[in-house]
Design a protein around this motif. Structure first.
Motif, PDB file in Angstrom:
ATOM      1  N   MET A  18      62.926  25.823  10.940  1.00 50.19           N
ATOM      2  CA  MET A  18      62.438  25.843   9.564  1.00 50.19           C
ATOM      3  C   MET A  18      61.090  25.138   9.545  1.00 50.19           C
ATOM      4  O   MET A  18      61.006  23.914   9.669  1.00 50.19           O
ATOM      5  CB  MET A  18      63.436  25.109   8.653  1.00 50.19           C
ATOM      6  N   LEU A  19      60.027  25.911   9.419  1.00 50.91           N
ATOM      7  CA  LEU A  19      58.678  25.365   9.449  1.00 50.91           C
ATOM      8  C   LEU A  19      58.171  25.224   8.021  1.00 50.91           C
ATOM      9  O   LEU A  19      57.828  26.208   7.360  1.00 50.91           O
ATOM     10  CB  LEU A  19      57.751  26.270  10.262  1.00 50.91           C
ATOM     11  N   GLY A  20      58.171  23.981   7.545  1.00 50.98           N
ATOM     12  CA  GLY A  20      57.812  23.696   6.162  1.00 50.98           C
ATOM     13  C   GLY A  20      59.033  23.202   5.415  1.00 50.98           C
ATOM     14  O   GLY A  20      59.967  23.965   5.171  1.00 50.98           O
ATOM     15  N   THR A  21      59.051  21.909   5.086  1.00 53.98           N
ATOM     16  CA  THR A  21      60.231  21.331   4.420  1.00 53.98           C
ATOM     17  C   THR A  21      59.829  20.637   3.123  1.00 53.98           C
ATOM     18  O   THR A  21      60.206  19.505   2.860  1.00 53.98           O
ATOM     19  CB  THR A  21      60.963  20.341   5.341  1.00 53.98           C
ATOM     20  N   GLY A  22      59.040  21.355   2.330  1.00 49.94           N
ATOM     21  CA  GLY A  22      58.764  20.898   0.974  1.00 49.94           C
ATOM     22  C   GLY A  22      59.974  21.159   0.101  1.00 49.94           C
ATOM     23  O   GLY A  22      61.107  21.250   0.587  1.00 49.94           O
ATOM     24  N   ILE A  23      59.760  21.308  -1.190  1.00 50.24           N
ATOM     25  CA  ILE A  23      60.874  21.509  -2.121  1.00 50.24           C
ATOM     26  C   ILE A  23      61.724  22.699  -1.705  1.00 50.24           C
ATOM     27  O   ILE A  23      62.955  22.610  -1.631  1.00 50.24           O
ATOM     28  CB  ILE A  23      60.342  21.698  -3.552  1.00 50.24           C
ATOM     29  N   MET A  24      61.094  23.830  -1.414  1.00 51.99           N
ATOM     30  CA  MET A  24      61.841  25.037  -1.081  1.00 51.99           C
ATOM     31  C   MET A  24      62.398  24.980   0.334  1.00 51.99           C
ATOM     32  O   MET A  24      63.573  25.286   0.570  1.00 51.99           O
ATOM     33  CB  MET A  24      60.938  26.259  -1.252  1.00 51.99           C
ATOM     34  N   GLY A  25      61.566  24.599   1.287  1.00 55.14           N
ATOM     35  CA  GLY A  25      62.000  24.585   2.681  1.00 55.14           C
ATOM     36  C   GLY A  25      63.140  23.630   2.929  1.00 55.14           C
ATOM     37  O   GLY A  25      64.074  23.939   3.685  1.00 55.14           O
ATOM     38  N   ALA A  26      63.095  22.473   2.294  1.00 59.19           N
ATOM     39  CA  ALA A  26      64.183  21.502   2.469  1.00 59.19           C
ATOM     40  C   ALA A  26      65.488  22.053   1.917  1.00 59.19           C
ATOM     41  O   ALA A  26      66.549  21.913   2.535  1.00 59.19           O
ATOM     42  CB  ALA A  26      63.821  20.183   1.784  1.00 59.19           C
ATOM     43  N   GLY A  27      65.418  22.685   0.752  1.00 62.78           N
ATOM     44  CA  GLY A  27      66.627  23.277   0.177  1.00 62.78           C
ATOM     45  C   GLY A  27      67.184  24.387   1.044  1.00 62.78           C
ATOM     46  O   GLY A  27      68.398  24.482   1.261  1.00 62.78           O
ATOM     47  N   MET A  28      66.313  25.224   1.566  1.00 64.30           N
ATOM     48  CA  MET A  28      66.749  26.321   2.441  1.00 64.30           C
ATOM     49  C   MET A  28      67.345  25.778   3.734  1.00 64.30           C
ATOM     50  O   MET A  28      68.353  26.302   4.228  1.00 64.30           O
ATOM     51  CB  MET A  28      65.569  27.240   2.721  1.00 64.30           C
ATOM     52  N   ALA A  29      66.744  24.717   4.280  1.00 62.36           N
ATOM     53  CA  ALA A  29      67.289  24.113   5.501  1.00 62.36           C
ATOM     54  C   ALA A  29      68.699  23.591   5.264  1.00 62.36           C
ATOM     55  O   ALA A  29      69.594  23.757   6.108  1.00 62.36           O
ATOM     56  CB  ALA A  29      66.373  22.993   5.983  1.00 62.36           C
ATOM     57  N   GLY A  30      68.911  22.958   4.122  1.00 61.07           N
ATOM     58  CA  GLY A  30      70.247  22.462   3.793  1.00 61.07           C
ATOM     59  C   GLY A  30      71.261  23.586   3.697  1.00 61.07           C
ATOM     60  O   GLY A  30      72.402  23.458   4.169  1.00 61.07           O
ATOM     61  N   SER A  31      70.860  24.704   3.109  1.00 64.86           N
ATOM     62  CA  SER A  31      71.761  25.860   3.001  1.00 64.86           C
ATOM     63  C   SER A  31      72.083  26.440   4.372  1.00 64.86           C
ATOM     64  O   SER A  31      73.226  26.839   4.645  1.00 64.86           O
ATOM     65  CB  SER A  31      71.124  26.933   2.105  1.00 64.86           C
ATOM     66  N   LEU A  32      71.089  26.480   5.249  1.00 66.84           N
ATOM     67  CA  LEU A  32      71.318  26.969   6.615  1.00 66.84           C
ATOM     68  C   LEU A  32      72.288  26.063   7.369  1.00 66.84           C
ATOM     69  O   LEU A  32      73.170  26.537   8.099  1.00 66.84           O
ATOM     70  CB  LEU A  32      69.986  27.052   7.357  1.00 66.84           C
ATOM     71  N   LEU A  33      72.147  24.761   7.169  1.00 70.73           N
ATOM     72  CA  LEU A  33      73.053  23.816   7.831  1.00 70.73           C
ATOM     73  C   LEU A  33      74.485  23.995   7.339  1.00 70.73           C
ATOM     74  O   LEU A  33      75.428  24.004   8.142  1.00 70.73           O
ATOM     75  CB  LEU A  33      72.579  22.380   7.576  1.00 70.73           C
ATOM     76  N   ARG A  34      74.658  24.162   6.049  1.00 66.70           N
ATOM     77  CA  ARG A  34      76.018  24.352   5.502  1.00 66.70           C
ATOM     78  C   ARG A  34      76.644  25.641   6.018  1.00 66.70           C
ATOM     79  O   ARG A  34      77.861  25.745   6.124  1.00 66.70           O
ATOM     80  CB  ARG A  34      75.982  24.359   3.972  1.00 66.70           C
ATOM     81  N   ALA A  35      75.798  26.625   6.322  1.00 69.74           N
ATOM     82  CA  ALA A  35      76.303  27.901   6.832  1.00 69.74           C
ATOM     83  C   ALA A  35      76.615  27.842   8.322  1.00 69.74           C
ATOM     84  O   ALA A  35      77.059  28.835   8.902  1.00 69.74           O
ATOM     85  CB  ALA A  35      75.287  29.004   6.550  1.00 69.74           C
ATOM     86  N   GLY A  36      76.378  26.686   8.957  1.00 72.40           N
ATOM     87  CA  GLY A  36      76.716  26.524  10.360  1.00 72.40           C
ATOM     88  C   GLY A  36      75.606  26.812  11.337  1.00 72.40           C
ATOM     89  O   GLY A  36      75.858  26.919  12.547  1.00 72.40           O
ATOM     90  N   CYS A  37      74.379  26.931  10.850  1.00 71.96           N
ATOM     91  CA  CYS A  37      73.249  27.160  11.751  1.00 71.96           C
ATOM     92  C   CYS A  37      72.789  25.843  12.372  1.00 71.96           C
ATOM     93  O   CYS A  37      72.918  24.777  11.770  1.00 71.96           O
ATOM     94  CB  CYS A  37      72.078  27.782  10.983  1.00 71.96           C
ATOM     95  N   ASP A  38      72.267  25.936  13.560  1.00 67.97           N
ATOM     96  CA  ASP A  38      71.536  24.813  14.152  1.00 67.97           C
ATOM     97  C   ASP A  38      70.119  24.865  13.594  1.00 67.97           C
ATOM     98  O   ASP A  38      69.424  25.868  13.777  1.00 67.97           O
ATOM     99  CB  ASP A  38      71.489  24.932  15.679  1.00 67.97           C
ATOM    100  N   VAL A  39      69.716  23.820  12.909  1.00 69.01           N
ATOM    101  CA  VAL A  39      68.426  23.835  12.224  1.00 69.01           C
ATOM    102  C   VAL A  39      67.485  22.808  12.832  1.00 69.01           C
ATOM    103  O   VAL A  39      67.844  21.640  13.002  1.00 69.01           O
ATOM    104  CB  VAL A  39      68.590  23.558  10.713  1.00 69.01           C
ATOM    105  N   ARG A  40      66.302  23.284  13.165  1.00 69.21           N
ATOM    106  CA  ARG A  40      65.217  22.405  13.595  1.00 69.21           C
ATOM    107  C   ARG A  40      64.193  22.383  12.467  1.00 69.21           C
ATOM    108  O   ARG A  40      63.563  23.398  12.171  1.00 69.21           O
ATOM    109  CB  ARG A  40      64.583  22.934  14.873  1.00 69.21           C
TER     110      ARG A  40
END
Length: 291
Positions: free
Chosen positions: A9-31
């Motif tokens: 996940m390249l970019g963790t502003g308001i949107m990117g951080a929220g999307m990263a959290g959703s990916l983590l809850r879905a079981g993805c390995d997130v960098r």
């Protein structure tokens, strides 16, 4: 790709951080990577890793999602990290960068041999955090199918806009023109009600539940009435998008008069010190007299 995809996940502003959290809850390995590392660090508490560079985040990833401010930022970051892409890695470009920006990214992808999907999203902070965005997607259909686990994680649904890169970004511009218009029209009516000596809540009550009502008008309208503008999508971000939309309208031969008027109101709000405030702060652009 394993059953547990790796997503950079390249970019963790308001949107990117929220999307990263959703990916983590879905079981993805997130960098999670951000130029300002402190903006990515909080995601470690949710299970993300925070590499030192974009290239390190991309290396070995199944998917790379870009959620950055503009085309120049996207091109700079991917330009630095392109060498780390694997042959099967899919680049999901989700930043709102307009038609020209998307073409520049597509050209870079072709030059570097990258598989790119044009995939901007509809929604702001809360939907991003809840995995309830709407993904607008265009590009190779087989690549879209492979990327479905990412879209399932971040979005309530995905709308396929076509096989040609840029079709999804075109749709995003049309949608954001609508969102910016609803928000500004709500501000205008609340300012007008207040200026005429009415309690502005009466406007929201009057349209409530009727055919002209919208959840967006109600939510943003409450912020306008209270004068509190917690940021889900900043005024300056809307200005950037409206500039992209105006350029696309001119290219398409569509009148940009309404867009120009909208830009004027959002710019006035930004000039009044609300550039980083939520888009509902466009209310300041109408300078409603206090009753």
């Amino acid at each position: 790709m394993t059953n547990r995809p790796t997503v950079a996940m390249l970019g963790t502003g308001i949107m990117g951080a929220g999307m990263a959290g959703s990916l983590l809850r879905a079981g993805c390995d997130v960098r999670a990577w951000n130029r300002t590392a402190s903006k990515a660090e909080p995601l470690t508490a949710e299970g993300a890793t925070v590499p030192e560079s974009a290239a390190a985040a991309v290396e070995g990833a199944d998917f790379v999602v870009t959620m950055l401010f503009d085309a120049d930022a996207v091109l700079a970051v991917i330009g630095e990290a392109a060498h780390a892409f694997g042959p099967e890695t899919i680049w999901i470009q989700s930043s709102t960068i307009g038609l020209e920006g998307t073409k520049r990214c597509a050209d870079l992808a072709a030059e570097r041999g990258l598989t790119m999907l044009d995939a901007p999203v509809l929604g702001t902070k809360a939907p991003a955090e809840q995995g309830k965005l709407v993904a607008l997607v265009s590009g190779d259909s087989a690549a879209i199918d492979r990327a479905q686990p990412v879209f399932d994680a971040i979005a309530a649904r995905a709308v396929r806009a076509g096989d040609e890169l840029g079709r999804a970004s075109a749709l995003k511009l049309a949608c954001n023109a609508w969102v910016a218009s609803i928000n500004a029209a709500t501000a205008q009516s609340i300012a007008l009600a207040r200026g005429l000596g009415l309690e502005p809540q009466l406007f929201l009550d009057a349209i409530g539940g009727g055919p002209t009502d919208s959840a967006y008008a109600q939510a943003k309208g409450q912020q306008m009435i209270s004068g509190q503008f917690p940021t889900s999508f900043a005024v300056d971000g809307v200005i950037k998008d409206l500039e992209l939309i105006s350029a696309a309208a001119v290219l398409a031969g569509v009148s940009d008069q309404v867009l120009s008027a909208l830009l004027g109101r959002y710019r006035q709000a930004s000039d009044a010190g609300h550039g980083g405030s939520d888009m509902s702060a466009v209310y300041a652009g109408f300078a409603a007299p206090e009753s």
